[in-house]
Design an enzyme around this catalytic site. Sequence first.
Site, PDB file in Angstrom:
ATOM      1  N   GLU A  83       2.794   9.890  -7.479  1.00 13.24           N
ATOM      2  CA  GLU A  83       1.327   9.626  -7.610  1.00 13.24           C
ATOM      3  C   GLU A  83       0.842   9.960  -6.407  1.00 13.24           C
ATOM      4  O   GLU A  83       1.336   9.403  -5.173  1.00 13.24           O
ATOM      5  CB  GLU A  83       1.096   8.294  -8.135  1.00 13.24           C
ATOM      6  CG  GLU A  83       1.237   8.249  -9.738  1.00 13.24           C
ATOM      7  CD  GLU A  83       0.876   6.875 -10.134  1.00 13.24           C
ATOM      8  OE1 GLU A  83       0.014   7.007 -11.383  1.00 13.24           O
ATOM      9  OE2 GLU A  83       1.358   5.823  -9.740  1.00 13.24           O
ATOM     10  N   CYS A  97      -4.378   9.780  -0.197  1.00 11.67           N
ATOM     11  CA  CYS A  97      -3.022   8.664  -0.054  1.00 11.67           C
ATOM     12  C   CYS A  97      -2.010   9.271  -0.733  1.00 11.67           C
ATOM     13  O   CYS A  97      -2.061   9.538  -1.854  1.00 11.67           O
ATOM     14  CB  CYS A  97      -3.686   7.241  -0.783  1.00 11.67           C
ATOM     15  SG  CYS A  97      -2.334   6.029  -0.924  1.00 11.67           S
ATOM     16  N   CYS A 104      10.021   3.375  -5.033  1.00 12.64           N
ATOM     17  CA  CYS A 104      10.488   2.731  -3.833  1.00 12.64           C
ATOM     18  C   CYS A 104      11.642   1.649  -3.898  1.00 12.64           C
ATOM     19  O   CYS A 104      11.728   0.993  -4.818  1.00 12.64           O
ATOM     20  CB  CYS A 104       9.140   1.869  -3.423  1.00 12.64           C
ATOM     21  SG  CYS A 104       9.393   1.118  -1.707  1.00 12.64           S
ATOM     22  N   CYS A 108       9.108  -5.383  -2.290  1.00 10.40           N
ATOM     23  CA  CYS A 108       8.044  -6.258  -2.079  1.00 10.40           C
ATOM     24  C   CYS A 108       7.343  -6.902  -3.186  1.00 10.40           C
ATOM     25  O   CYS A 108       7.028  -6.270  -4.335  1.00 10.40           O
ATOM     26  CB  CYS A 108       7.015  -5.478  -1.133  1.00 10.40           C
ATOM     27  SG  CYS A 108       7.524  -4.865   0.138  1.00 10.40           S
ATOM     28  N   CYS A 111       4.016  -5.823  -4.956  1.00  8.40           N
ATOM     29  CA  CYS A 111       3.577  -4.406  -5.152  1.00  8.40           C
ATOM     30  C   CYS A 111       4.263  -3.945  -6.349  1.00  8.40           C
ATOM     31  O   CYS A 111       5.450  -3.972  -6.838  1.00  8.40           O
ATOM     32  CB  CYS A 111       4.192  -3.639  -3.930  1.00  8.40           C
ATOM     33  SG  CYS A 111       3.820  -1.775  -4.096  1.00  8.40           S
ATOM     34  N   GLY A 149       6.386   4.595  -2.128  1.00  5.33           N
ATOM     35  CA  GLY A 149       7.439   4.586  -1.257  1.00  5.33           C
ATOM     36  C   GLY A 149       7.518   4.296   0.430  1.00  5.33           C
ATOM     37  O   GLY A 149       6.245   3.928   0.834  1.00  5.33           O
ATOM     38  N   SER A 178       2.152   4.063   7.179  1.00  6.16           N
ATOM     39  CA  SER A 178       2.050   2.593   7.004  1.00  6.16           C
ATOM     40  C   SER A 178       3.529   2.453   6.629  1.00  6.16           C
ATOM     41  O   SER A 178       4.297   3.018   5.710  1.00  6.16           O
ATOM     42  CB  SER A 178       1.296   2.273   5.649  1.00  6.16           C
ATOM     43  OG  SER A 178       1.344   0.908   5.571  1.00  6.16           O
ATOM     44  N   SER A 201       2.723  -3.121   7.580  1.00  7.45           N
ATOM     45  CA  SER A 201       2.474  -4.044   6.281  1.00  7.45           C
ATOM     46  C   SER A 201       3.011  -5.422   6.901  1.00  7.45           C
ATOM     47  O   SER A 201       4.159  -5.575   6.784  1.00  7.45           O
ATOM     48  CB  SER A 201       3.025  -3.619   5.209  1.00  7.45           C
ATOM     49  OG  SER A 201       2.423  -2.457   4.749  1.00  7.45           O
ATOM     50  N   LEU A 202       2.123  -6.421   7.203  1.00  2.53           N
ATOM     51  CA  LEU A 202       2.749  -7.615   7.798  1.00  2.53           C
ATOM     52  C   LEU A 202       2.722  -8.790   6.930  1.00  2.53           C
ATOM     53  O   LEU A 202       3.737  -9.290   6.534  1.00  2.53           O
ATOM     54  CB  LEU A 202       1.905  -8.081   8.946  1.00  2.53           C
ATOM     55  CG  LEU A 202       2.512  -9.143  10.024  1.00  2.53           C
ATOM     56  CD1 LEU A 202       3.658  -8.889  10.573  1.00  2.53           C
ATOM     57  CD2 LEU A 202       1.500  -9.509  10.944  1.00  2.53           C
ATOM     58  N   ASN A 277      -4.669  -6.309  -5.012  1.00  2.00           N
ATOM     59  CA  ASN A 277      -5.142  -5.671  -6.481  1.00  2.00           C
ATOM     60  C   ASN A 277      -3.868  -6.246  -7.379  1.00  2.00           C
ATOM     61  O   ASN A 277      -2.734  -6.203  -7.270  1.00  2.00           O
ATOM     62  CB  ASN A 277      -4.783  -4.311  -6.091  1.00  2.00           C
ATOM     63  CG  ASN A 277      -5.946  -3.785  -5.139  1.00  2.00           C
ATOM     64  OD1 ASN A 277      -7.096  -3.879  -5.179  1.00  2.00           O
ATOM     65  ND2 ASN A 277      -5.446  -3.139  -4.140  1.00  2.00           N
ATOM     66  N   CYS A 318      -4.058   0.260  -3.549  1.00  2.00           N
ATOM     67  CA  CYS A 318      -2.985  -0.265  -3.016  1.00  2.00           C
ATOM     68  C   CYS A 318      -2.128  -1.133  -3.964  1.00  2.00           C
ATOM     69  O   CYS A 318      -2.468  -1.840  -4.493  1.00  2.00           O
ATOM     70  CB  CYS A 318      -3.255  -0.913  -1.829  1.00  2.00           C
ATOM     71  SG  CYS A 318      -4.268  -0.414  -0.605  1.00  2.00           S
TER      72      CYS A 318
HETATM   73  N1  SAH Z   1       6.028   1.071   2.147  1.00  2.00           N
HETATM   74  C1  SAH Z   1       4.759   1.422   2.972  1.00  2.00           C
HETATM   75  C2  SAH Z   1       3.471   2.082   2.362  1.00  2.00           C
HETATM   76  C3  SAH Z   1       3.155   1.896   0.940  1.00  2.00           C
HETATM   77  S1  SAH Z   1       2.141   0.627   0.359  1.00  2.00           S
HETATM   78  C4  SAH Z   1       4.149  -0.087   3.247  1.00  2.00           C
HETATM   79  O1  SAH Z   1       4.451  -1.078   2.762  1.00  2.00           O
HETATM   80  O2  SAH Z   1       3.535  -0.088   4.232  1.00  2.00           O
HETATM   81  C5  SAH Z   1       0.612   0.661   1.224  1.00  2.00           C
HETATM   82  C6  SAH Z   1      -0.176  -0.681   1.299  1.00  2.00           C
HETATM   83  O3  SAH Z   1      -0.420  -1.523   0.055  1.00  2.00           O
HETATM   84  C7  SAH Z   1       1.037  -1.661   2.210  1.00  2.00           C
HETATM   85  O4  SAH Z   1       0.089  -2.433   3.118  1.00  2.00           O
HETATM   86  C8  SAH Z   1       1.059  -2.655   0.901  1.00  2.00           C
HETATM   87  O5  SAH Z   1       1.649  -3.898   1.459  1.00  2.00           O
HETATM   88  C9  SAH Z   1      -0.061  -2.802   0.456  1.00  2.00           C
HETATM   89  N2  SAH Z   1      -0.086  -3.335  -1.038  1.00  2.00           N
HETATM   90  C10 SAH Z   1       0.856  -3.379  -1.881  1.00  2.00           C
HETATM   91  N3  SAH Z   1       0.729  -3.901  -2.840  1.00  2.00           N
HETATM   92  C11 SAH Z   1      -0.581  -4.468  -2.993  1.00  2.00           C
HETATM   93  C12 SAH Z   1      -1.431  -5.274  -3.769  1.00  2.00           C
HETATM   94  N4  SAH Z   1      -0.896  -5.440  -4.964  1.00  2.00           N
HETATM   95  N5  SAH Z   1      -2.531  -5.258  -3.422  1.00  2.00           N
HETATM   96  C13 SAH Z   1      -3.053  -4.771  -2.345  1.00  2.00           C
HETATM   97  N6  SAH Z   1      -2.355  -4.186  -1.313  1.00  2.00           N
HETATM   98  C14 SAH Z   1      -1.058  -3.992  -1.901  1.00  2.00           C
END
Ligand code: SAH
Length: 349
Positions: A83, A97, A104, A108, A111, A149, A178, A201-202, A277, A318
Amino acid sequence: MDLELLETTLRDAGEPAYRARQVWEWTARGAAGYDVMTNLPRGLRERLALEVPFSTLTVQSEARSRDGTVKTLFHAGDGRAVEAVLMRYRDGRRSVCLSSQSGCPLTCTFCATGTMRFGRNLTTSEVLDQALHFRRLEAIDHVVFMGMGEPMMNLDAVLAACRRLPATGVTHRRTAISTVGWIPGIERLTGAGMPLRLALSLHAADDALRTQLMPVNERYPLADVLAACRAYFEVTRRTVFIEYVMLAGVNDRHEQALALVDVLDPRAFKVNLIPYNPTGAFDGSGRGAIDAFRAVLEEHGLRATVRLTRGADIAAACGQLAAAQPPPVPVPPEAAPVKRERSASTLAT
Ligand code: SAH
């Protein structure tokens, strides 16, 4: 377009080396197919159309959001789901994006992609073909590797795609990668000599909470990840963007903002607060809580913006990319577009 197949096909056809470059230049500028490549002999165009599919991806479905965002679900040649999202901003930016993997392998908890079975790494051509699809719709100027991913786990393909992006209109400075904090990848990127934007992504400033939210933190703990990001800044002089998804009652308290201030040097880092989200697992912080959190960071000299949510009504925001079309997600008040569009500008500016 499978660029290796293109080269071998041209070589087998006895064509000079510059042909591949000609085809790429047309493609990168948004050509719709071989037939418009008028500086190639007609016979060659016909042969290419038969032997080298114009894209490695086929469009399965496309969803359009009220806010102009377009989410496209592709299938790779082996049927894997990929996607990608085109985000259109009022200031004219067109940001794409991209996904680096189908699914993935990380898990997390917030996500949606993490709940999908991991497929495989995408090839360079599959990464590029996502961008090229949107380039055929209109001019693009930013790319973020924030789709499905973990780009650092497929860095060779991601960097090879990045090297090709300037021809499509997207410079390295406007390309953001990212990561969850995959240290070997961050270190390699530091040595790559490309002025790409690094985003981390912290989501939590302490190891216990971060491990709970992102199990990968057990493997690469916070202090080590931040040190690697710091080194990236020292070498490239490019500010590292910190992504912090705002989860109500989980990571949005006053003292947690202070903890963030403690671990982040404002000269090297800037914070992007992300409205959550919905994926079912958490409640997102409300607008007030996000603004209060941001105010604490700024009072302490840490630059912070709130990410503008795009495409939530089509599950394109995201963390919502999970290939299977989920039931429509209602747009919660905190995900409504933010007024300060400019200051809320996202990662790749
Ligand atoms: N694997 C990489 C890139 C993909 S995610 C990473 O984690 O950075 C891109 C961003 O979306 C990341 O910062 C992730 O933490 C964030 N994200 C994931 N789930 C989300 C959600 N439900 N709402 C808002 N941001 C989210």
